[in-house]
Design a protein around this motif. Sequence first.
Motif, mmCIF file in Angstrom:
data_model
loop_
_atom_site.group_PDB
_atom_site.id
_atom_site.type_symbol
_atom_site.label_atom_id
_atom_site.label_comp_id
_atom_site.label_asym_id
_atom_site.label_seq_id
_atom_site.Cartn_x
_atom_site.Cartn_y
_atom_site.Cartn_z
ATOM 1 N N GLY A 1 -10.884 -9.264 7.701
ATOM 2 C CA GLY A 1 -10.486 -8.814 9.036
ATOM 3 C C GLY A 1 -9.261 -7.931 8.937
ATOM 4 N N PRO A 2 -8.893 -7.316 10.078
ATOM 5 C CA PRO A 2 -7.770 -6.368 10.035
ATOM 6 C C PRO A 2 -6.456 -7.034 9.649
ATOM 7 C CG PRO A 2 -8.439 -6.830 12.297
ATOM 8 C CD PRO A 2 -9.458 -7.468 11.413
ATOM 9 N N ALA A 3 -5.560 -6.231 9.087
ATOM 10 C CA ALA A 3 -4.241 -6.735 8.702
ATOM 11 C C ALA A 3 -3.521 -7.273 9.937
ATOM 12 C CB ALA A 3 -3.429 -5.607 8.053
ATOM 13 N N GLY A 4 -2.628 -8.225 9.714
ATOM 14 C CA GLY A 4 -1.844 -8.760 10.823
ATOM 15 C C GLY A 4 -2.023 -10.255 11.009
ATOM 16 N N ASP B 1 -5.402 1.036 -1.709
ATOM 17 C CA ASP B 1 -6.188 1.322 -0.501
ATOM 18 C C ASP B 1 -7.564 0.682 -0.542
ATOM 19 O OD1 ASP B 1 -4.173 2.672 0.717
ATOM 20 O OD2 ASP B 1 -4.822 4.660 0.040
ATOM 21 N N CYS C 1 -7.182 -2.960 0.257
ATOM 22 C CA CYS C 1 -6.948 -3.161 1.692
ATOM 23 C C CYS C 1 -8.232 -2.918 2.489
ATOM 24 C CB CYS C 1 -5.830 -2.246 2.188
ATOM 25 S SG CYS C 1 -4.210 -2.721 1.569
ATOM 26 N N ALA C 2 -8.961 -1.874 2.131
ATOM 27 C CA ALA C 2 -10.198 -1.564 2.866
ATOM 28 C C ALA C 2 -11.195 -2.707 2.732
ATOM 29 C CB ALA C 2 -10.796 -0.257 2.345
ATOM 30 N N HIS D 1 -1.161 -8.757 5.289
ATOM 31 C CA HIS D 1 -0.409 -7.656 5.879
ATOM 32 C C HIS D 1 -0.295 -6.522 4.880
ATOM 33 C CE1 HIS D 1 0.996 -10.710 8.756
ATOM 34 N NE2 HIS D 1 0.958 -11.482 7.692
ATOM 35 N N ARG D 2 -0.310 -5.305 5.407
ATOM 36 C CA ARG D 2 0.034 -4.158 4.564
ATOM 37 C C ARG D 2 1.549 -4.125 4.460
ATOM 38 N NH1 ARG D 2 -3.638 0.231 4.063
ATOM 39 N NH2 ARG D 2 -5.668 -0.220 5.006
ATOM 40 N N GLU E 1 -10.120 -5.583 4.800
ATOM 41 C CA GLU E 1 -10.400 -5.322 6.213
ATOM 42 C C GLU E 1 -11.842 -5.674 6.549
ATOM 43 O OE1 GLU E 1 -9.165 -1.270 6.821
ATOM 44 O OE2 GLU E 1 -7.108 -1.906 7.243
ATOM 45 N N SER E 2 -12.749 -5.321 5.645
ATOM 46 C CA SER E 2 -14.164 -5.553 5.976
ATOM 47 C C SER E 2 -14.572 -7.007 5.760
ATOM 48 C CB SER E 2 -15.064 -4.608 5.174
ATOM 49 O OG SER E 2 -14.931 -4.886 3.804
ATOM 50 N N ASP F 1 0.851 -1.206 0.000
ATOM 51 C CA ASP F 1 0.000 0.000 0.000
ATOM 52 C C ASP F 1 0.878 1.244 0.000
ATOM 53 O OD1 ASP F 1 0.941 0.110 2.592
ATOM 54 O OD2 ASP F 1 -0.993 0.623 3.469
#
Lengths: 591, 289
Positions: free
Chosen positions: A133-136, A122, A125-126, A140-141, A129-130, A112
């Motif tokens: 789930g969140p990165a990590g 972006d 990634c968004a 990963h970003r 996320e939805s 990103d």
Amino acid sequence: MDIRTTGGPATAEEMAAVDSLLGPADSLWSGGERRPADDHVAYGGRSRRSQRHLLLPVLHAIQDRIGWVSRGALEYACRRLSIPPAEAFGVVSFYARFALHDRGPLALHVCDDVACKCAGADEICARLESTVGPAGGAWHRSACLGLCDVAPAALVERSGAAHEERQLGSITFEEADGILRGGAWPREAARPMPRQRGRMLRRIGEYDPDSLDGYLSVGGFEALARARDVGAEAVIREVTDARLLGRGGAAFPTGRKWESVAKAVARPHYLVCNADESEPGTFKDRVLMESDPFAVVEGMAIAAFATGCDKGFVYIRTEYPLARKRIENAIAQTSARGLLDIDIEVRRGAGVYICGEETALFNSIEGKRGEPRNKPPFPVEVGLFGKPTLPNNVETLVNMLDIVVGGGAAFVSIGTKDSSGTRQFCVSGDVERPGLYEVAMGTPLRALLDMAGSHKLQAVLLGGAAGSFLTPEQVDVPLSFEGTRAIGATLGSGAVIVFGETADMKQVLLRIARFFRDESCGQCVPCRVGTKRQEEILERMLASHGGDSRADVMLLSDIAQAMRDASICGLGQTAASAIASGLTQLKVLNG
Amino acid sequence: MADAVFVGMPKRMVGLSIDGRDVEVVEGSTILDACRRMAIDTPTLCQLDNLTPINVCRVCVVELEGSRVLVPACSRKVEAGMKVRTDSKRVRHSRRLVLELLGSSVDMSLCSPEVRGWMARYGAEPDRFGAVATVAQPVKVDNDLYVRDYSRCILCYKCVEACGVDAQNTFAIGVAGRGFDAHISTEFDVGLPDSACVYCGNCIGVCPTGALMFKSEHDMRAAGTWDESAQNVTETVCPYCGVGCMLELHVQDNTIVKVTSPLDHSVTAGHLCVKGRFGFEFVQRRRGE
């Protein structure tokens, strides 16, 4: 050294991963089974401690096979290499590539960074996320992956006995989502041909990069033969006459560096090819290594011959698996044919930008945290393993072929008085034809933008995150070291990221601030805290629309000056330059 | 005649100018050594005479003619003809910012009065960054001898050096993480009893901010009974082995609350072992207890 390990044993697979590199443990003292003799004789000492430089390769072996580095695995590696666990933990926690908790075998790194942001990273990634789930977790970003010519880019890998990884280009949300749901991977990213070729890129596409015979058929190893004919001193004289300035970003006169190493009394001399290209928006070294790997090896052989280096390393960022494979193959074929008279070893970076700084790179090869060293002493005197070292960028080394064959005088006939030769520019962002362009030094930026097809220009980021922004009024600047310096800019690594009218420059600035906060090694105060404060203050300013931000502008400028003046290395010294130019030149906040 | 003894090469004197005044120092000295000879007060945080200079705090930076960036006085060796400025605008600015950046992220309230003096001299106002991230975190109390309060840690690397090759060679702690998240840690952040720590306390001896502290001091501070003005320092020699380490016993209300050793002592260079540092309880066993 008494190594205390209290974390419990490593699993059989973790031990197998370490042993695959080091061979089986030979005694209790190196992490193996207890034998009767071990009660009476201790093994270890200097011979084992001198294997410290194998720590990163061992950590890669664990990460590749297991997907993360557990306490048991790390402590087993510590016993094998005689490294205190606290130190090894400092190393493993420094490098972004190594996971310290089990996050599953699959990892998708979605870039990103600035160039991919312009290409819609972006949104991907968004949506991830939805839905995921969140990165990590599994995704990963990531900072720039060096695939800016096929943005948005990603890198996917699956750990296991057969570790797989693949570079992905022009990735869509559907593809990313499919990967994370266990689907098949899209095919390897396309590798567009260079858009504009000069003498340096002429071999690209002309031979099979996996074949030494192919390279020989396009004139390969003629330069090395010529170097051996004329002798080391004459080679250095030609390099000096060519007035070549290093292509990694710092633009140091290459001839002077070579001469210093050649004259250094201490032995051995090391040659380090810096292929840790991580400057956002830069991919020239990747293209050279992937498409002309034998030329890189030949360039190294010439450098080693001229400066009396006894051993060479190529430090390639881990995000370039294809380049690594091709260079490894090129070294193997060349040395099997008896064309190389030094041993060259490929070392893999571990996902940290700062390791492109030469002294941080040395520490990384030595198996330490990639923290830059204070200079002086300079690498030509005290470098890798404390010995005289010649660190050169990939592009610098490939330039040697033409300098040796054609001579320094011919080399300076192209380019400007103070910037000789051609230069590789990595054009990305809002252009019709992103890619690699080789043009003569001194070519106006406008000509390059025209070649790449840029419309409705808002700004250009020249030199990557460590460079600075130019306005549409400044694009007549000649692309030479002195030309850019005259307007307070820099060529840096040759990254040219183009922003069209619709680009959200606030988000771009914020991304650059986040990049430096994330990539600061944390060693010196101005950079460690300065990059953090810079990001916080910028966030605050962008959030408060139209409020009075004069105090915050003042703070940013105060931090910038201290980072520039008092940081140990080039990262801290340039961490504010793009943001400062964004605020003053582009007036990002005023829009 | 006795055999000749090699005493090393004679050292030359190197001349340089600092703030317009000429000075000569022995070759191999640092700019900081030269500044000290001229009684120029130079702030230092990560520098200590008994440790290898690591030049990470950057508070000692000076302006060197011909150098694009400022250079750290603590580690830069003098060269003949150097022209150094220690109080230029750029120097003052960087020193101020280093103190401000640290002050804005770390609890520096237990630093020496010297540090507060430098903050005043350079006009450091750590609060001017507004509400920003700090390294605040709970104190680590995992043994009876000393505590680790990393919300006071400025990451000067001194404890790591003292635990490593500069003194103890134990390597129980290292710098972990990267950037603003960098911190001092044992492997996987395990407690000291599970680490390689031998409780020599040499890390406490070099800590400039009170992040590492005797548990006795920590408990007394928590109880509000710590009072340095009521403490006597008694010099003695460690009673345990034959090395002859000099101890400074810090005594409050007839109780030993802390043990140190002078940095310039020829035997210890400020470093002790667990017995000298913490093995004083027997002195305080009073009759009837």
